[in-house]
Design a protein around this motif. Sequence first.
Motif, mmCIF file in Angstrom:
data_model
loop_
_atom_site.group_PDB
_atom_site.id
_atom_site.type_symbol
_atom_site.label_atom_id
_atom_site.label_comp_id
_atom_site.label_asym_id
_atom_site.label_seq_id
_atom_site.Cartn_x
_atom_site.Cartn_y
_atom_site.Cartn_z
ATOM 1 N N THR B 17 0.828 -1.206 0.000
ATOM 2 C CA THR B 17 0.000 0.000 0.000
ATOM 3 C C THR B 17 0.861 1.254 0.000
ATOM 4 O OG1 THR B 17 -1.864 -1.082 1.107
ATOM 5 C CG2 THR B 17 -1.742 1.323 1.282
ATOM 6 N N ARG B 68 -9.236 0.776 -4.891
ATOM 7 C CA ARG B 68 -7.935 0.725 -4.216
ATOM 8 C C ARG B 68 -7.585 1.994 -3.446
ATOM 9 N NH1 ARG B 68 -3.199 0.133 -7.173
ATOM 10 N NH2 ARG B 68 -3.986 1.091 -9.081
ATOM 11 N N LYS B 83 -4.129 6.734 0.452
ATOM 12 C CA LYS B 83 -3.701 5.343 0.512
ATOM 13 C C LYS B 83 -4.146 4.659 -0.771
ATOM 14 C CE LYS B 83 -3.657 4.856 5.543
ATOM 15 N NZ LYS B 83 -2.175 4.990 5.616
ATOM 16 N N SER B 85 -3.865 0.900 -2.468
ATOM 17 C CA SER B 85 -3.498 -0.476 -2.144
ATOM 18 C C SER B 85 -3.120 -1.273 -3.386
ATOM 19 C CB SER B 85 -4.666 -1.164 -1.422
ATOM 20 O OG SER B 85 -5.782 -1.260 -2.286
#
Lengths: 107, 120
Positions: B17, B68, B83, B85
Amino acid sequence: DIQMTQSPSSLSASVGDSVTITCRASQNIGPYLNWYQQKPGRAPHLLIYTASNLHRGVPSRFTGSGVGTDFTLTISSLQPEDFATYYCQQSDTIPYIFGQGTNLEIK
Amino acid sequence: QVQLQESGPGVVKPSQTLSLTCNVSGGSISSGSNYWSWVRQSAGKGLEWIGRMYSGGITKYNPSLETRVTIVADAAKNQFSLKLSSVTDADTAVYYCARALSAARPFDSWGQGILVTVSS
């Protein structure tokens, strides 16, 4: 997604020339078209917003026009600091989409 | 005048991540109608809008990344974070945080950008 098509992708001109860059949206975006200038290693810098409004501090040789699907950025009397890459961006509909850029080079 | 500054690791391993923070000064992320966005730039895809956060934590994401991406605010620190991922090589890019004064307005303030490389 709305597609943004910029032309030309590259352009050569001399100091003092006038140049025009076009940006076409795949659907009507009203006036919600913005123009940015980017120099190598730097973040994009806002020049013109909502098609024709000059951002604060931007010289008046930069002008924008258009509405709907067809827009233009004109730079008159090119100065040495104007040689850079220019991007259009629609802010009408998510996802916001940028054009692929126009690289303005010194002839 | 508002200023933005990105921070975070410059290298992220594939499948992990990516986490970045944007520190905002000269204005509060919690006040007014400001929209706080992340934009990335890669050689292959040009400039790509990732998503935005509105004061109060309301978010909108690019559908191409929505599964994501998470953008959250830390009002106490006047920061917002990204963030992303399950990263792959395609996520290698310069990541910028940026501000718009309202939903349909342009990005009038940008951070300097941070290069994130996905590599093992």
